[in-house]
Design a protein around this motif. Structure first.
Motif, PDB file in Angstrom:
ATOM      1  N   HIS A 145      -5.506 -12.416  -6.688  1.00  0.00           N
ATOM      2  CA  HIS A 145      -5.898 -12.512  -8.097  1.00  0.00           C
ATOM      3  C   HIS A 145      -5.422 -11.300  -8.875  1.00  0.00           C
ATOM      4  CE1 HIS A 145      -8.219 -16.125  -8.962  1.00  0.00           C
ATOM      5  NE2 HIS A 145      -8.745 -16.069  -7.732  1.00  0.00           N
ATOM      6  N   SER A 146      -5.532 -10.109  -8.290  1.00  0.00           N
ATOM      7  CA  SER A 146      -5.165  -8.869  -8.977  1.00  0.00           C
ATOM      8  C   SER A 146      -3.661  -8.793  -9.176  1.00  0.00           C
ATOM      9  CB  SER A 146      -5.651  -7.666  -8.171  1.00  0.00           C
ATOM     10  OG  SER A 146      -7.055  -7.714  -8.021  1.00  0.00           O
ATOM     11  N   ILE A 147      -2.896  -9.189  -8.169  1.00  0.00           N
ATOM     12  CA  ILE A 147      -1.428  -9.172  -8.308  1.00  0.00           C
ATOM     13  C   ILE A 147      -0.993 -10.173  -9.355  1.00  0.00           C
ATOM     14  CG2 ILE A 147       0.740  -9.676  -7.116  1.00  0.00           C
ATOM     15  CD1 ILE A 147      -0.491  -8.580  -4.560  1.00  0.00           C
ATOM     16  N   ASP A 148      -1.609 -11.366  -9.359  1.00  0.00           N
ATOM     17  CA  ASP A 148      -1.272 -12.371 -10.367  1.00  0.00           C
ATOM     18  C   ASP A 148      -1.556 -11.846 -11.760  1.00  0.00           C
ATOM     19  OD1 ASP A 148      -0.517 -15.170 -11.028  1.00  0.00           O
ATOM     20  OD2 ASP A 148      -2.583 -15.204 -11.797  1.00  0.00           O
ATOM     21  N   LYS A 149      -2.672 -11.164 -11.949  1.00  0.00           N
ATOM     22  CA  LYS A 149      -3.005 -10.581 -13.242  1.00  0.00           C
ATOM     23  C   LYS A 149      -2.003  -9.501 -13.613  1.00  0.00           C
ATOM     24  CE  LYS A 149      -5.702  -9.462 -16.755  1.00  0.00           C
ATOM     25  NZ  LYS A 149      -5.748 -10.289 -17.989  1.00  0.00           N
ATOM     26  N   ASN A 209       4.039  -6.496 -16.144  1.00  0.00           N
ATOM     27  CA  ASN A 209       4.375  -5.320 -15.340  1.00  0.00           C
ATOM     28  C   ASN A 209       5.390  -5.680 -14.263  1.00  0.00           C
ATOM     29  OD1 ASN A 209       2.465  -3.543 -16.651  1.00  0.00           O
ATOM     30  ND2 ASN A 209       0.856  -4.688 -15.577  1.00  0.00           N
ATOM     31  N   ASN A 210       6.219  -4.731 -13.942  1.00  0.00           N
ATOM     32  CA  ASN A 210       7.245  -4.916 -12.913  1.00  0.00           C
ATOM     33  C   ASN A 210       6.856  -4.156 -11.644  1.00  0.00           C
ATOM     34  OD1 ASN A 210       8.900  -6.476 -14.638  1.00  0.00           O
ATOM     35  ND2 ASN A 210       9.772  -4.601 -15.529  1.00  0.00           N
ATOM     36  N   PHE A 211       7.438  -4.589 -10.531  1.00  0.00           N
ATOM     37  CA  PHE A 211       7.201  -3.918  -9.248  1.00  0.00           C
ATOM     38  C   PHE A 211       8.349  -2.944  -8.994  1.00  0.00           C
ATOM     39  CE2 PHE A 211       4.585  -7.653  -8.806  1.00  0.00           C
ATOM     40  CZ  PHE A 211       3.463  -7.175  -8.120  1.00  0.00           C
ATOM     41  N   LYS A 237       9.178   5.128  -0.031  1.00  0.00           N
ATOM     42  CA  LYS A 237       8.912   5.050  -1.463  1.00  0.00           C
ATOM     43  C   LYS A 237       7.532   4.466  -1.693  1.00  0.00           C
ATOM     44  CE  LYS A 237      13.783   4.423  -2.743  1.00  0.00           C
ATOM     45  NZ  LYS A 237      14.763   3.571  -3.477  1.00  0.00           N
ATOM     46  N   VAL A 238       6.935   4.837  -2.801  1.00  0.00           N
ATOM     47  CA  VAL A 238       5.592   4.378  -3.130  1.00  0.00           C
ATOM     48  C   VAL A 238       5.640   3.507  -4.360  1.00  0.00           C
ATOM     49  CG1 VAL A 238       4.492   6.378  -2.086  1.00  0.00           C
ATOM     50  CG2 VAL A 238       5.147   6.458  -4.484  1.00  0.00           C
ATOM     51  N   PHE A 239       4.603   2.629  -4.468  1.00  0.00           N
ATOM     52  CA  PHE A 239       4.516   1.688  -5.586  1.00  0.00           C
ATOM     53  C   PHE A 239       4.101   2.439  -6.844  1.00  0.00           C
ATOM     54  CE2 PHE A 239       1.776  -1.644  -7.732  1.00  0.00           C
ATOM     55  CZ  PHE A 239       2.841  -2.288  -8.328  1.00  0.00           C
ATOM     56  N   ASP A 240       4.864   2.231  -7.946  1.00  0.00           N
ATOM     57  CA  ASP A 240       4.602   2.984  -9.178  1.00  0.00           C
ATOM     58  C   ASP A 240       3.396   2.439  -9.935  1.00  0.00           C
ATOM     59  OD1 ASP A 240       6.758   4.619  -8.670  1.00  0.00           O
ATOM     60  OD2 ASP A 240       8.176   3.293  -9.720  1.00  0.00           O
ATOM     61  N   GLY A 241       3.047   1.160  -9.764  1.00  0.00           N
ATOM     62  CA  GLY A 241       1.946   0.574 -10.544  1.00  0.00           C
ATOM     63  C   GLY A 241       0.631   0.515  -9.790  1.00  0.00           C
ATOM     64  N   GLY A 242       0.444   1.428  -8.866  1.00  0.00           N
ATOM     65  CA  GLY A 242      -0.773   1.404  -8.053  1.00  0.00           C
ATOM     66  C   GLY A 242      -2.049   1.586  -8.858  1.00  0.00           C
TER      67      GLY A 242
END
Length: 597
Positions: free
Chosen positions: A33-37, A43-45, A67-72
């Motif tokens: 649900h959170s990723i879908d939102k 927002n981009n990955f 590498k780490v996720f920028d939108g954490g």
């Protein structure tokens, strides 16, 4: 619960579900649900290198290339704002990032089947009623009857377990027990029934009743039963995980404590000496035993000396001590010995005689009391005697000393051994069947028996607590009496030496005091007599000098003086005083030196 019912309607079997699966399903649903939102918000990955990982020095992992996720941070915010109804109930998070729930269903899984046994909520606590039926009530969870439905526990048991499980029926505790050839009452097999019984077994099983959890166990013999096993090897098998514990007559000694953990000692023991004993027979002369020969001689001499001294002090002033020589001798002897029973018909008159009698009667009071007490001890206490008095006497006489695997005998003259040295508990078991042996002296070492457990075993501490409870309730003493007091507790049947006789050294202070006072009184009396005799002789000379027909003897022999002195002492005091009074009334006339006509 709506999702749960929908899954049931779709035919999903309960046996395929468990609590972990339900939570995992809701977790995946929350992240999805959170990723879908996150995507719907445009927002981009994107991923980038982390400055924290660039400084990491590794040889093979190469963490600096990760590498780490920028939108954490944004994704985490969406997750914390999640709110939906999942399989485990409403899923939402509080400000502390913990899931917020209004309650849980309490389920019991039995043979892969799930049963609801109750409910829990942070408002009402445990209850057998659903949360929906309790809404609107004003009762707090502390006021409700917090009960659950029937629960089937692991193993198919319906009764509540006493605590955590250290063993189960499929893998019971392996308890090693010694298979002895002698003193089998400690651990033995009951008449070929494969049932293990004995004193140590009774203590172990009674102690298990105080353990707050179930402990299934299985006894396994160690040894062949033809000879006593090596107990160090038994303890080592516990340390090597062959046995979980060892139960038996295992002494707690230093080398064993380095291998295993022992429980609290359930019996205190120590090395003692056991030897043949016999009852001392009473004799017609038993009344002489309280005093030694020196004491009897000194006491008899005291009676004789007191008789002579009192006669000397009372003869001149007391008519009871005068008369014919035979009568005086009888009176003197009877008076002295009658003081022992305080039935004197004669009374002392002189002050010196009374002083001597006071000290003598005090001495007699102490002696008679001591004599009575010691004679009572001899006549009332059963005396058990043995030529062996202790370990020192065995060593000094070089007598053979036996140990447990030997045989008992009546002494080295006919073969065998003079005494046995063994632990007190073995000796007590032996004495429970034999009355012609006894313990000599006190234990000369101290030790105890305990149960051996593997290092770090929680059961060792719990068993120690259980043994202490057994002792507090008296059950431990009851077990001991059941096995060791069949013919009277052997601890009360120790070989005792004859009661210590009363020696002169114990009363020399009293005898010295009495002797000094008696001698002082006699000395004072003699000085008074010498003084009176000198005055008496002086008056006699004066009277003879003034008699016309008197003739004066110029010399007197020494023997004559002594004879006259004793004659003077034999006179009554009253007669001497009367003579002095007459001399004072009729003084001797002075002789004229010249005359005139």
């Amino acid at each position: 619960m709506s999702r749960w019912r929908k899954m049931q309607q779709k035919g999903l079997a309960k046996s395929e579900l468990n609590a972990y699966g339900l939570c995992a399903y809701d977790t995946v649903w929350t992240v999805a649900h959170s990723i879908d939102k996150y995507i719907k918000d445009g927002n981009n990955f994107t991923f980038s290198l982390s400055g924290k990982l660039n400084d990491t020095k590794t040889s093979q992992l190469h963490l600096e290339k990760l590498k780490v996720f920028d939108g954490g941070a944004i994704l985490l915010e969406h997750i914390m704002n999640t709110s939906f109804s999942g399989l485990t109930g409403q899923v939402r998070f509080g400000s502390d990032r913990n899931i917020v729930t209004s309650g849980y269903d309490v389920i019991n899984i039995d043979k892969m089947a799930v049963h609801t046994v109750g409910y829990w909520s942070d408002i009402f606590g445990f209850s057998v009623s659903p949360r929906e039926t309790l809404r609107g009530t004003k009762k707090s969870h502390s006021e409700l009857d917090q009960k659950l439905g029937s629960v089937t526990w692991p193993g198919g048991k319906t009764e509540r377990p006493r605590g955590w499980v250290i063993a189960d029926d499929e893998r019971p505790l392996k308890v090693g027990v010694p298979h002895r050839a002698s003193f089998v009452e400690f651990v033995m097999e009951l008449n070929g029934t494969h049932k293990i019984v004995g004193y140590c077994i009774d203590v172990f099983t009674e102690a298990l009743k105080f353990i707050p959890y179930n402990v299934p166990y299985r006894f396994e013999f160690f040894g062949d039963g033809q000879s006593n096993p090596n107990y160090n090897d038994l303890v080592k098998m516990v340390a090597d995980n062959v046995f979980d514990t060892a139960v038996g007559d295992i002494a707690i000694v230093k080398n064993r404590t380095e291998m295993v953990d022992f429980s609290q000692p359930y019996v205190m023991t120590g090395l003692v000496i056991v030897a043949p004993i016999h009852n001392t027979k009473s004799s017609a002369w038993v009344f002489l035993k309280p005093f030694t020969t020196d004491m009897w001689c000194m006491t008899a001499g005291g009676f004789f000396i007191i008789a002579v001294v009192i006669w000397i002090l009372e003869h001149r002033v007391n008519d009871a001590f005068r008369g014919p020589p035979r009568r005086q001798l009888v009176t003197m002897v009877m008076f002295s010995f009658s003081t022992l029973f305080k039935t004197n018909q004669e009374v002392t008159v002189s002050s010196l005689g009374r002083m001597v009698m006071v000290v003598w009667l005090f001495l007699l009071m102490v002696i008679t009391s001591s004599y009575t007490a010691n004679l009572t001890s001899i006549l009332t206490v059963q005396q058990l005697s043995s030529p062996v008095t202790g370990i020192d006497s065995l060593i000094a006489n070089r007598w053979p000393i036996g140990y447990q695997v030997g045989s008992f005998a009546y002494g080295p003259d006919n073969g065998g051994v003079a005494a046995i040295v063994d632990e007190l508990t073995y000796v007590e078991l032996f004495l429970s069947k034999r009355t012609d042996f006894g313990i000599i002296g006190q234990p000369f070492t101290k030790s105890g028996w305990g149960f051996a457990f593997q290092r770090g075993s929680v059961l060792a501490d719990d068993m120690s607590t259980a043994i202490l409870k057994l002792a507090e309730t008296g059950k431990l003493q009851e077990i001991h009496a059941r096995w060791f007091c069949k013919m009277g507790c052997p601890g009360q049947r120790r070989a005792k030496s004859e009661p210590d006789q009363l020696h002169l050294a114990s009363f020399w202070g009293l005898y010295l005091l009495c002797g000094v006072i008696t001698l002082a009184a006699l000395l004072v009396f003699m000085l008074r007599m010498v003084r009176q005799y000198v005055r008496y002789r002086y008056r006699q000379r004066q009277m003879k000098l003034h008699r016309p027909s008197s003739s004066v003897r110029t010399t007197t022999s020494c023997s004559q003086v002594i004879f006259n002195f004793f004659d003077f002492i034999d006179e009554k005091e009253e007669a001497i005083k009367n003579m002095f009074m007459q001399c004072e009334i009729n003084p001797v006339p002075e002789t004229p030196t010249s005359s005139t006509t």
